[in-house]
Design an enzyme around this catalytic site. Structure first.
Site, PDB file in Angstrom:
ATOM      1  N   CYS A   1       0.823  -1.219   0.000  1.00 35.66           N
ATOM      2  CA  CYS A   1       0.000   0.000   0.000  1.00 35.66           C
ATOM      3  C   CYS A   1       0.856   1.269   0.000  1.00 35.66           C
ATOM      4  CB  CYS A   1      -0.914  -0.049   1.222  1.00 35.66           C
ATOM      5  SG  CYS A   1      -1.815   1.462   1.558  1.00 35.66           S
TER       6      CYS A   1
ATOM      7  N   CYS B   1      -0.134   3.957   2.566  1.00 35.08           N
ATOM      8  CA  CYS B   1       0.237   3.515   3.918  1.00 35.08           C
ATOM      9  C   CYS B   1       1.659   3.959   4.253  1.00 35.08           C
ATOM     10  CB  CYS B   1       0.125   1.996   4.047  1.00 35.08           C
ATOM     11  SG  CYS B   1      -1.550   1.373   3.819  1.00 35.08           S
TER      12      CYS B   1
END
Length: 119
Positions: free
Chosen positions: A39, A42
């Site tokens: 991600c 993230c």
């Protein structure tokens, strides 16, 4: 010149489902960053979690949970996490707030301060 501190060293440790359940049972105040290795957004939130962990180290524990990892997916499902990064704030074993997405640092401190000093 090698420094004794690794640049990847962080205050925020990865936990597993069993660790999460222990934190809930302990009823302590903690912040959990639901993340995944693949991600991109993230990775943008990670330094903010490090900053939060440093700033609130005596008041709250900050951890990461890789929801891309098999057994940890059940936690994301239980709490209705459909997008990551999702930062969950727990107090006394109960979910207090979820902050989803890449947001300014102040959004995390506001959520934490709300728990620390309820009006």
């Amino acid at each position: 010149m090698a420094s004794s501190e690794s640049p990847n060293e962080t205050l925020v440790q990865y936990i597993q489902k069993s660790d999460f359940e222990s934190l809930l049972e302990a009823k302590e105040l903690f912040v959990m960053d639901c993340t995944a290795t693949w991600c991109g957004p993230c990775r943008m939130v990670a330094p903010l979690m490090d900053q939060l962990a440093q700033e609130y180290k005596d008041q709250a524990k900050v951890v990461k949970l890789d929801v891309g990892d098999g057994e940890n997916q059940s936690i994301a499902k239980k709490y209705g996490i459909r997008s990551i990064p999702a930062v969950m704030f727990f107090n006394h074993g109960e979910l207090s707030e979820i902050v989803v997405g890449v947001v300014p640092y102040e959004k995390f401190t506001t959520a934490l301060n709300k728990i620390l000093s309820p009006s």
